[in-house]
Enzyme design. Sequence first.
Site, PDB file in Angstrom:
ATOM      1  N   PHE A   1      22.116  83.163  60.721  1.00  0.00           N
ATOM      2  CA  PHE A   1      22.214  84.598  60.427  1.00  0.00           C
ATOM      3  C   PHE A   1      21.647  85.476  61.538  1.00  0.00           C
ATOM      4  CE2 PHE A   1      21.570  82.072  56.594  1.00  0.00           C
ATOM      5  CZ  PHE A   1      22.724  82.358  55.898  1.00  0.00           C
TER       6      PHE A   1
ATOM      7  N   PRO B   1      16.395  78.044  57.546  1.00  0.00           N
ATOM      8  CA  PRO B   1      16.727  78.301  58.953  1.00  0.00           C
ATOM      9  C   PRO B   1      17.488  79.612  59.151  1.00  0.00           C
ATOM     10  CG  PRO B   1      17.078  76.009  58.456  1.00  0.00           C
ATOM     11  CD  PRO B   1      16.738  76.683  57.149  1.00  0.00           C
ATOM     12  N   CYS B   2      17.008  80.414  60.121  1.00  0.00           N
ATOM     13  CA  CYS B   2      17.593  81.739  60.314  1.00  0.00           C
ATOM     14  C   CYS B   2      18.710  81.734  61.351  1.00  0.00           C
ATOM     15  CB  CYS B   2      16.511  82.735  60.733  1.00  0.00           C
ATOM     16  SG  CYS B   2      15.792  82.415  62.355  1.00  0.00           S
ATOM     17  N   GLN B   3      18.889  80.642  62.108  1.00  0.00           N
ATOM     18  CA  GLN B   3      19.903  80.634  63.160  1.00  0.00           C
ATOM     19  C   GLN B   3      21.303  80.977  62.661  1.00  0.00           C
ATOM     20  OE1 GLN B   3      17.653  78.275  62.640  1.00  0.00           O
ATOM     21  NE2 GLN B   3      16.758  77.495  64.537  1.00  0.00           N
TER      22      GLN B   3
END
Length: 388
Positions: A158, A154-156
Amino acid sequence: MDFMTTSQAAIEWDVSRRRVSRLCADGRIKGATQIGNRWLVPIDTLKPDDQRGKVTNETVVTPKTEENNTDWISFINSTLTLPKESKYTAVDLFAGCGGLSLGFEAAGIKTIGYEMVGDCCDTYMQNLKTKCHKEMIDESTEYPSTKILIGGPPCQPFSRFGKQLGQADSRNGFPAFISAVRRYNPEIWVFENVKGLPESMPDYFESVLSELKSLGYEVESHVVKMVKYGVPQTRERMVVVGHHGGFVFPKGDSRKVTAGEALGNLAYEIPKDAMFLTKSQDEYIARYEAASKCVNPRDLHLDKPARTLTCRNLAGATSDMHRIRLSDGRRRRITVREAARLQSFPDWYEFSGTMESQFTQIGNAVPPLFAYQLANSIIDYMDKRRDK
């Protein structure tokens, strides 16, 4: 026009894949199209006579002119399909709606997905016809033994649009991904994340790479401009690959596909459920663009690649939402199918859940067309290791 890959042509003509690529490069296959460093051959093409080096007027590569730009839609719909047989199997962690897996499946790598969001799992399974395990992924999650591990932690944590809590965020998927690499020791692994990760969390990013290197891998990271891989948007992402030497990252292509090429007639149509911008929305956007000194309105420009698709500018009625200006001056938000096209999903790929959920799935997805080219490079790598 429908296409087949060089691998499919090689089997059909009983020659090597390299030979098919050479025939394409020499201009001996009419209608052959190059995407990145890969060639696509019209599906009804007969095997050329083996007259090496000969080029005739009847067998020239179709030039990439405006007349042929409409082939992009046919190319996506015929290339990103599910083959009858797969050469390898990959486990896809944090699989989302299956963008990464679709590209791998189309290239000939069967996938098994792991994802916690129900709508994503439903989309994955109804399209890819393979299992997507709905569960929260952590450092103890068990998977089948695999030689290829892929995923998108999950990129949220960063993303510059989030709170940027990084490793302190409970959604951080890197510990689970590293644990899977450590326990299953794949021959090659890949993960995708936001391009700003090295800048926003440099110490943490380096610690992730160091830990993966300590497991015996050569680790390389790339900031990928998706527009160089035939994806009609200016999306940039971080792609990190771990291997044991000899992997060649796909090169991409200098030609850019425009939003107009991707949408075709859809851009000029008014769907039954069209969501037109209200007067107050138009006024708000005008104030926003004036305050931000926006030179070009952020409407979709059909003669250029689209702006990056995100959950925010697809699912929400925000000032930077993706919208199309019609000839009568009205503006409407793009549809789910239009968003899917801009993310390089073929038209047969259907999404589950509410409209907001579908937009979110598309905004979070890895463009399948890039994934397809990446998967072909991985197949080349695996083949070379197997032949040693």
